[in-house]
Design a protein around this motif. Sequence first.
Motif, PDB file in Angstrom:
ATOM      1  N   PRO A   1       0.815  -1.221   0.000  1.00  0.00           N
ATOM      2  CA  PRO A   1       0.000   0.000   0.000  1.00  0.00           C
ATOM      3  C   PRO A   1       0.843   1.264   0.000  1.00  0.00           C
TER       4      PRO A   1
ATOM      5  N   ALA B   1       1.390   5.086   1.227  1.00  0.00           N
ATOM      6  CA  ALA B   1       1.066   5.962   2.346  1.00  0.00           C
ATOM      7  C   ALA B   1       1.262   7.394   1.876  1.00  0.00           C
TER       8      ALA B   1
ATOM      9  N   THR C   1      -4.099   9.188  -5.148  1.00  0.00           N
ATOM     10  CA  THR C   1      -4.857   8.016  -4.705  1.00  0.00           C
ATOM     11  C   THR C   1      -5.095   7.059  -5.867  1.00  0.00           C
TER      12      THR C   1
ATOM     13  N   TRP D   1      -4.918  -0.887  -1.646  1.00  0.00           N
ATOM     14  CA  TRP D   1      -5.427   0.225  -0.854  1.00  0.00           C
ATOM     15  C   TRP D   1      -4.349   1.271  -0.662  1.00  0.00           C
TER      16      TRP D   1
ATOM     17  N   THR E   1      -3.314   4.628   2.081  1.00  0.00           N
ATOM     18  CA  THR E   1      -3.558   5.170   3.411  1.00  0.00           C
ATOM     19  C   THR E   1      -2.984   6.575   3.519  1.00  0.00           C
ATOM     20  N   LEU E   2      -3.472   7.319   4.478  1.00  0.00           N
ATOM     21  CA  LEU E   2      -2.889   8.630   4.781  1.00  0.00           C
ATOM     22  C   LEU E   2      -3.120   8.928   6.241  1.00  0.00           C
ATOM     23  N   GLY E   3      -2.315   9.798   6.765  1.00  0.00           N
ATOM     24  CA  GLY E   3      -2.462  10.233   8.140  1.00  0.00           C
ATOM     25  C   GLY E   3      -2.820  11.703   8.178  1.00  0.00           C
TER      26      GLY E   3
ATOM     27  N   TYR F   1     -10.810  14.388   2.587  1.00  0.00           N
ATOM     28  CA  TYR F   1     -10.514  12.958   2.513  1.00  0.00           C
ATOM     29  C   TYR F   1     -11.792  12.124   2.542  1.00  0.00           C
TER      30      TYR F   1
ATOM     31  N   TYR G   1     -12.002   8.181   1.759  1.00  0.00           N
ATOM     32  CA  TYR G   1     -11.189   7.729   2.888  1.00  0.00           C
ATOM     33  C   TYR G   1     -12.060   7.623   4.135  1.00  0.00           C
TER      34      TYR G   1
ATOM     35  N   VAL H   1      -9.838   4.514  10.195  1.00  0.00           N
ATOM     36  CA  VAL H   1      -9.783   3.116  10.628  1.00  0.00           C
ATOM     37  C   VAL H   1      -8.918   2.943  11.871  1.00  0.00           C
ATOM     38  N   GLN H   2      -8.139   3.959  12.189  1.00  0.00           N
ATOM     39  CA  GLN H   2      -7.319   3.887  13.389  1.00  0.00           C
ATOM     40  C   GLN H   2      -7.008   5.298  13.857  1.00  0.00           C
TER      41      GLN H   2
END
Length: 103
Positions: free
Chosen positions: A37, A39, A63, A72, A74-76, A88, A93, A96-97
């Motif tokens: 994935p 990031a 993306t 998939w 992901t991003l923070g 997002y 998006y 999920v965490q």
Amino acid sequence: LAEMSPEDPWARWWGWRDPDGALRGVVGARQVEPGTPWALGSIATDPAWRGHGIAAATTAVVTRAGLAEADWVTLGMYADNDAARRVYSRLGYAVVQEFESRH
């Protein structure tokens, strides 16, 4: 990743330039091995250009590129960045965490 270093050897960068050629938005993406994935990080827009869809457009492009290479992406983001959360979410998006840091 909320922040990404330009010196990161695994990072790739995309940007959006205004009609005069000035860089107004950037997105970094990191993938350590093919098929893993992506990031995204360091998604930023020049404050004077916010509200013009630059973050949404650049994040959407990156993306799509990531999904062409992995299942998939992901991003923070920082939890208090409501504007980013709206962008997002519109792009599909989901949270999920969550992490909490102590000062």
